[in-house]
Design a protein around this motif. Sequence first.
Motif, PDB file in Angstrom:
ATOM      1  N   VAL A 137       0.855  -1.191   0.000  1.00  0.00           N
ATOM      2  CA  VAL A 137       0.000   0.000   0.000  1.00  0.00           C
ATOM      3  C   VAL A 137       0.885   1.234   0.000  1.00  0.00           C
ATOM      4  O   VAL A 137       1.764   1.383   0.856  1.00  0.00           O
ATOM      5  CB  VAL A 137      -0.944   0.011   1.218  1.00  0.00           C
ATOM      6  N   VAL A 138       0.659   2.125  -0.966  1.00  0.00           N
ATOM      7  CA  VAL A 138       1.463   3.338  -1.099  1.00  0.00           C
ATOM      8  C   VAL A 138       0.555   4.556  -1.091  1.00  0.00           C
ATOM      9  O   VAL A 138      -0.633   4.476  -1.416  1.00  0.00           O
ATOM     10  CB  VAL A 138       2.294   3.329  -2.403  1.00  0.00           C
ATOM     11  N   TRP A 139       1.130   5.684  -0.719  1.00  0.00           N
ATOM     12  CA  TRP A 139       0.419   6.959  -0.826  1.00  0.00           C
ATOM     13  C   TRP A 139       0.498   7.452  -2.261  1.00  0.00           C
ATOM     14  O   TRP A 139       1.493   7.229  -2.959  1.00  0.00           O
ATOM     15  CB  TRP A 139       1.012   7.992   0.113  1.00  0.00           C
ATOM     16  N   ALA A 140      -0.568   8.101  -2.692  1.00  0.00           N
ATOM     17  CA  ALA A 140      -0.648   8.573  -4.069  1.00  0.00           C
ATOM     18  C   ALA A 140      -1.531   9.812  -4.116  1.00  0.00           C
ATOM     19  O   ALA A 140      -2.186  10.166  -3.136  1.00  0.00           O
ATOM     20  CB  ALA A 140      -1.214   7.476  -4.974  1.00  0.00           C
ATOM     21  N   ARG A 141      -1.521  10.467  -5.261  1.00  0.00           N
ATOM     22  CA  ARG A 141      -2.412  11.616  -5.485  1.00  0.00           C
ATOM     23  C   ARG A 141      -3.293  11.307  -6.683  1.00  0.00           C
ATOM     24  O   ARG A 141      -2.796  10.978  -7.764  1.00  0.00           O
ATOM     25  CB  ARG A 141      -1.612  12.899  -5.738  1.00  0.00           C
ATOM     26  N   ARG A 142      -4.601  11.413  -6.474  1.00  0.00           N
ATOM     27  CA  ARG A 142      -5.534  11.108  -7.553  1.00  0.00           C
ATOM     28  C   ARG A 142      -5.463  12.195  -8.626  1.00  0.00           C
ATOM     29  O   ARG A 142      -5.493  13.386  -8.325  1.00  0.00           O
ATOM     30  CB  ARG A 142      -6.958  10.984  -7.017  1.00  0.00           C
ATOM     31  N   ILE A 143      -5.371  11.767  -9.876  1.00  0.00           N
ATOM     32  CA  ILE A 143      -5.348  12.719 -10.988  1.00  0.00           C
ATOM     33  C   ILE A 143      -6.604  12.608 -11.841  1.00  0.00           C
ATOM     34  O   ILE A 143      -6.802  13.417 -12.746  1.00  0.00           O
ATOM     35  CB  ILE A 143      -4.080  12.556 -11.845  1.00  0.00           C
ATOM     36  N   ASP A 144      -7.415  11.632 -11.593  1.00  0.00           N
ATOM     37  CA  ASP A 144      -8.769  11.551 -12.125  1.00  0.00           C
ATOM     38  C   ASP A 144      -9.506  10.491 -11.301  1.00  0.00           C
ATOM     39  O   ASP A 144      -8.921   9.940 -10.354  1.00  0.00           O
ATOM     40  CB  ASP A 144      -8.794  11.294 -13.651  1.00  0.00           C
ATOM     41  N   PRO A 145     -10.768  10.189 -11.578  1.00  0.00           N
ATOM     42  CA  PRO A 145     -11.488   9.274 -10.687  1.00  0.00           C
ATOM     43  C   PRO A 145     -10.896   7.872 -10.565  1.00  0.00           C
ATOM     44  O   PRO A 145     -11.147   7.202  -9.558  1.00  0.00           O
ATOM     45  CB  PRO A 145     -12.891   9.225 -11.309  1.00  0.00           C
ATOM     46  N   VAL A 146     -10.132   7.402 -11.555  1.00  0.00           N
ATOM     47  CA  VAL A 146      -9.610   6.033 -11.485  1.00  0.00           C
ATOM     48  C   VAL A 146      -8.100   5.951 -11.703  1.00  0.00           C
ATOM     49  O   VAL A 146      -7.572   4.867 -11.956  1.00  0.00           O
ATOM     50  CB  VAL A 146     -10.337   5.111 -12.493  1.00  0.00           C
ATOM     51  N   ARG A 147      -7.392   7.076 -11.597  1.00  0.00           N
ATOM     52  CA  ARG A 147      -5.932   7.040 -11.720  1.00  0.00           C
ATOM     53  C   ARG A 147      -5.298   7.847 -10.600  1.00  0.00           C
ATOM     54  O   ARG A 147      -5.847   8.852 -10.144  1.00  0.00           O
ATOM     55  CB  ARG A 147      -5.462   7.612 -13.062  1.00  0.00           C
ATOM     56  N   ALA A 148      -4.111   7.385 -10.180  1.00  0.00           N
ATOM     57  CA  ALA A 148      -3.372   8.092  -9.142  1.00  0.00           C
ATOM     58  C   ALA A 148      -1.878   7.972  -9.414  1.00  0.00           C
ATOM     59  O   ALA A 148      -1.407   6.960  -9.944  1.00  0.00           O
ATOM     60  CB  ALA A 148      -3.702   7.522  -7.763  1.00  0.00           C
ATOM     61  N   ARG A 149      -1.146   9.037  -9.038  1.00  0.00           N
ATOM     62  CA  ARG A 149       0.307   9.057  -9.192  1.00  0.00           C
ATOM     63  C   ARG A 149       0.949   8.698  -7.845  1.00  0.00           C
ATOM     64  O   ARG A 149       0.659   9.314  -6.818  1.00  0.00           O
ATOM     65  CB  ARG A 149       0.787  10.439  -9.635  1.00  0.00           C
ATOM     66  N   VAL A 150       1.828   7.709  -7.849  1.00  0.00           N
ATOM     67  CA  VAL A 150       2.441   7.192  -6.621  1.00  0.00           C
ATOM     68  C   VAL A 150       3.400   8.227  -6.039  1.00  0.00           C
ATOM     69  O   VAL A 150       4.289   8.748  -6.733  1.00  0.00           O
ATOM     70  CB  VAL A 150       3.185   5.872  -6.900  1.00  0.00           C
ATOM     71  N   LEU A 151       3.241   8.512  -4.731  1.00  0.00           N
ATOM     72  CA  LEU A 151       4.049   9.523  -4.040  1.00  0.00           C
ATOM     73  C   LEU A 151       5.046   8.922  -3.057  1.00  0.00           C
ATOM     74  O   LEU A 151       5.833   9.665  -2.471  1.00  0.00           O
ATOM     75  CB  LEU A 151       3.132  10.493  -3.278  1.00  0.00           C
ATOM     76  N   ASN A 152       4.989   7.623  -2.828  1.00  0.00           N
ATOM     77  CA  ASN A 152       6.002   6.929  -2.036  1.00  0.00           C
ATOM     78  C   ASN A 152       7.033   6.309  -2.953  1.00  0.00           C
ATOM     79  O   ASN A 152       6.771   6.073  -4.137  1.00  0.00           O
ATOM     80  CB  ASN A 152       5.386   5.777  -1.232  1.00  0.00           C
ATOM     81  N   VAL A 153       8.206   6.011  -2.398  1.00  0.00           N
ATOM     82  CA  VAL A 153       9.148   5.124  -3.072  1.00  0.00           C
ATOM     83  C   VAL A 153       8.780   3.712  -2.613  1.00  0.00           C
ATOM     84  O   VAL A 153       8.951   3.378  -1.444  1.00  0.00           O
ATOM     85  CB  VAL A 153      10.608   5.426  -2.712  1.00  0.00           C
ATOM     86  N   PRO A 154       8.212   2.869  -3.484  1.00  0.00           N
ATOM     87  CA  PRO A 154       7.799   1.540  -3.031  1.00  0.00           C
ATOM     88  C   PRO A 154       8.974   0.739  -2.486  1.00  0.00           C
ATOM     89  O   PRO A 154      10.120   0.882  -2.932  1.00  0.00           O
ATOM     90  CB  PRO A 154       7.233   0.896  -4.309  1.00  0.00           C
ATOM     91  N   PHE A 155       8.684  -0.110  -1.500  1.00  0.00           N
ATOM     92  CA  PHE A 155       9.734  -0.952  -0.926  1.00  0.00           C
ATOM     93  C   PHE A 155      10.169  -2.041  -1.900  1.00  0.00           C
ATOM     94  O   PHE A 155      11.267  -2.587  -1.772  1.00  0.00           O
ATOM     95  CB  PHE A 155       9.244  -1.581   0.378  1.00  0.00           C
ATOM     96  N   ASP A 156       9.331  -2.381  -2.846  1.00  0.00           N
ATOM     97  CA  ASP A 156       9.704  -3.319  -3.903  1.00  0.00           C
ATOM     98  C   ASP A 156      10.257  -2.508  -5.072  1.00  0.00           C
ATOM     99  O   ASP A 156       9.528  -1.766  -5.725  1.00  0.00           O
ATOM    100  CB  ASP A 156       8.477  -4.116  -4.345  1.00  0.00           C
ATOM    101  N   PRO A 157      11.554  -2.645  -5.386  1.00  0.00           N
ATOM    102  CA  PRO A 157      12.162  -1.815  -6.440  1.00  0.00           C
ATOM    103  C   PRO A 157      11.615  -2.074  -7.832  1.00  0.00           C
ATOM    104  O   PRO A 157      11.924  -1.319  -8.763  1.00  0.00           O
ATOM    105  CB  PRO A 157      13.656  -2.172  -6.360  1.00  0.00           C
ATOM    106  N   SER A 158      10.804  -3.128  -7.998  1.00  0.00           N
ATOM    107  CA  SER A 158      10.195  -3.343  -9.307  1.00  0.00           C
ATOM    108  C   SER A 158       9.118  -2.307  -9.602  1.00  0.00           C
ATOM    109  O   SER A 158       8.705  -2.142 -10.746  1.00  0.00           O
ATOM    110  CB  SER A 158       9.597  -4.748  -9.394  1.00  0.00           C
ATOM    111  N   ARG A 159       8.645  -1.607  -8.569  1.00  0.00           N
ATOM    112  CA  ARG A 159       7.700  -0.519  -8.729  1.00  0.00           C
ATOM    113  C   ARG A 159       8.392   0.793  -8.394  1.00  0.00           C
ATOM    114  O   ARG A 159       9.391   0.801  -7.672  1.00  0.00           O
ATOM    115  CB  ARG A 159       6.471  -0.746  -7.839  1.00  0.00           C
ATOM    116  N   ARG A 160       7.842   1.909  -8.882  1.00  0.00           N
ATOM    117  CA  ARG A 160       8.603   3.154  -8.827  1.00  0.00           C
ATOM    118  C   ARG A 160       7.774   4.350  -8.360  1.00  0.00           C
ATOM    119  O   ARG A 160       6.571   4.437  -8.617  1.00  0.00           O
ATOM    120  CB  ARG A 160       9.194   3.469 -10.204  1.00  0.00           C
ATOM    121  N   TYR A 161       8.469   5.247  -7.706  1.00  0.00           N
ATOM    122  CA  TYR A 161       7.932   6.563  -7.363  1.00  0.00           C
ATOM    123  C   TYR A 161       7.539   7.284  -8.653  1.00  0.00           C
ATOM    124  O   TYR A 161       8.285   7.278  -9.641  1.00  0.00           O
ATOM    125  CB  TYR A 161       9.008   7.347  -6.618  1.00  0.00           C
TER     126      TYR A 161
END
Length: 288
Positions: A137-161
């Motif tokens: 679970v990461v913090w994000a900012r919603r940019i429309d009703p069904v999309r969000a931009r991730v604001l954390n650096v995920p602990f799994d490096p396969s996913r990205r800030y």
Amino acid sequence: MTMTDDAPDAAIERVLDEAYAAFDAERYDRAGELLAGVAAGVAPGLAKALWFDAALCALRMRDWPSARDRGLQAVRFVERGANEPAYWNLGTAATALRDWDLARDCWAGFGMEPLPGTGPIDIDGGPTCVRLGIGEVVWARRIDPVRARVLNVPFDPSRRYGEIVLHSGAPSGERVSGGVTYPVFDEIELFEASPLATLAVRVTARDADDIEDLSARFARDGYGMEVLNSRVDRCSCCSEGTHRSERGRFDGEQPLFIAAPEDTAHAVLDTWTRDRPDARSWTDLHPA
């Protein structure tokens, strides 16, 4: 699943029995094909439910063209501006397909204020949380009703800030921060990757304010930083509950993840160290 009071004839009823049995078995391709086939030839009272369910099958499969085509049929039978889920599902499919005009029309059809502009939607919908497909679970900012931009650096490096995630419309948990409760939405798929690979580094600092200062320096430049000992692992069941966000403990030496170009990260760490050389140091900056 939805049903209707209209009574289909025996042949149609047998097809629907097979379709809903396939749905229950999560064979959404077969279920959707059968439901759409019946929906195309029955009275509106029955077609309304069948088109909705056929579109839902395509949504479950991430078959976005079929979800759009069936969704366009489904919204013919519902009222605009009445928070009808048929519009939400069609808006999700339109967003996945980057059909921004259709997506805008769907959100207005659902009952939202019209979203201005043309092309990709990018509003400030406020903070939220997203449960990535990897379970984090990461913090994000919603940019429309069904999309969000991730604001954390995920602990799994396969996913990205900074990556953009397409997410569900129904919350599956809550997180509390600063006395405010935020919903957790499940990721549907990665919508747009981030160019910022995750870096690992080990820093030493005199107190927690030093770490906060380093985080603020990266944030000012539009980058991210995460303290690894702030990680909290929960089972999937517990993750869907309500949890309070807590700061990681401080022990003088911290492993960090950083989302920034390597030369930028090096420069920020050097400046941070020079400001308090007696209290701060860093070592071993490398790709995570």
